[in-house]
Design a protein around this motif. Sequence first.
Motif, short mmCIF file in Angstrom:
data_model
loop_
_atom_site.label_atom_id
_atom_site.label_comp_id
_atom_site.label_asym_id
_atom_site.label_seq_id
_atom_site.Cartn_x
_atom_site.Cartn_y
_atom_site.Cartn_z
N LYS A 1 0.85 -1.19 0.00
CA LYS A 1 0.00 0.00 0.00
C LYS A 1 0.88 1.24 0.00
CE LYS A 1 -3.82 -2.24 2.39
NZ LYS A 1 -3.22 -3.58 2.54
N ARG A 2 0.65 2.14 -0.95
CA ARG A 2 1.50 3.32 -1.10
C ARG A 2 1.50 4.19 0.16
NH1 ARG A 2 5.91 4.50 -2.33
NH2 ARG A 2 6.27 6.70 -2.26
N LEU B 1 -5.40 -5.83 19.48
CA LEU B 1 -6.01 -5.95 18.16
C LEU B 1 -5.03 -6.62 17.20
CD1 LEU B 1 -7.43 -2.32 17.90
CD2 LEU B 1 -8.69 -4.38 18.52
N THR B 2 -5.55 -7.20 16.13
CA THR B 2 -4.71 -7.81 15.11
C THR B 2 -4.60 -6.84 13.94
OG1 THR B 2 -5.45 -10.00 15.76
CG2 THR B 2 -4.45 -9.80 13.58
N PHE B 3 -3.37 -6.63 13.44
CA PHE B 3 -3.14 -5.73 12.31
C PHE B 3 -2.50 -6.48 11.16
CE2 PHE B 3 -2.68 -2.97 16.09
CZ PHE B 3 -3.68 -2.04 15.82
N PRO B 4 -2.73 -6.02 9.93
CA PRO B 4 -1.97 -6.58 8.81
C PRO B 4 -0.48 -6.28 9.03
CG PRO B 4 -3.76 -5.15 8.02
CD PRO B 4 -3.68 -4.99 9.50
N HIS B 5 0.37 -7.14 8.50
CA HIS B 5 1.82 -6.97 8.73
C HIS B 5 2.31 -5.60 8.27
CE1 HIS B 5 3.14 -7.62 4.54
NE2 HIS B 5 2.12 -8.46 4.48
N GLU B 6 1.71 -5.03 7.23
CA GLU B 6 2.13 -3.71 6.77
C GLU B 6 1.88 -2.65 7.83
OE1 GLU B 6 1.39 -3.15 2.18
OE2 GLU B 6 -0.37 -4.06 3.13
N LEU B 7 0.72 -2.69 8.45
CA LEU B 7 0.41 -1.71 9.49
C LEU B 7 1.24 -1.95 10.74
CD1 LEU B 7 -3.46 -1.10 9.37
CD2 LEU B 7 -1.60 0.40 8.64
N GLY C 1 4.54 6.28 4.96
CA GLY C 1 4.74 6.37 6.40
C GLY C 1 6.02 5.68 6.82
N VAL C 2 6.28 4.50 6.27
CA VAL C 2 7.51 3.76 6.58
C VAL C 2 8.73 4.59 6.20
CG1 VAL C 2 8.89 1.74 5.90
CG2 VAL C 2 6.47 1.46 6.48
N GLU C 3 8.69 5.18 5.00
CA GLU C 3 9.82 6.00 4.54
C GLU C 3 10.03 7.22 5.44
OE1 GLU C 3 8.83 6.80 0.45
OE2 GLU C 3 9.17 4.71 -0.12
N LEU C 4 8.95 7.83 5.90
CA LEU C 4 9.04 8.99 6.80
C LEU C 4 9.77 8.62 8.08
CD1 LEU C 4 8.07 11.92 7.70
CD2 LEU C 4 6.17 10.70 8.77
N TYR C 5 9.36 7.52 8.71
CA TYR C 5 9.99 7.12 9.97
C TYR C 5 11.40 6.61 9.78
CZ TYR C 5 5.81 8.28 12.46
OH TYR C 5 4.76 8.99 12.99
#
Length: 144
Positions: free
Chosen positions: A16-17, A114-120, A22-26
């Motif tokens: 997901k773009r 809670l359960t999250f998708p691995h991306e989140l 968000g990943v790139e920002l952090y």
Amino acid sequence: MNISRCRIIAVGKVRKRWVQEGVELYLKRLPGLGITELRDSTRDKEAEAIRQALRPDELPVMLMEQGVALSSIDFAERLQDLGSERLAFVIGGADGLSDALKTSARWQLSLSPLTFPHELARLLLLEQLYRARSILQGSPYHRA
């Protein structure tokens, strides 16, 4: 907390773009933090790839629903207490981590009940690592 002594081992790619942004920002905010991406497969094959990716000097931190849930301040303090330990935060694929991997961990961490998708989960972990560093540095980012 020395972020260059931490890395993330994650099964699967971020597709997901908006999550990738968000990943790139952090990652820009956390220079020195590395991410090792592993190909998603069966749970057993993923477990073997994770075992091979772990370095002998790393303390594996398995992210899992049944792990210990900490507040952001407690998380920061736990990281500080670990001092110079090398940490590998492990995020499993869609089927989660194998039981053998879960029991081999010296630290089992839950980001939430809670359960999250691995991306989140990857994005949430990065944000919490940044927040932990900010807390330890006394930065105004964390306003509790």
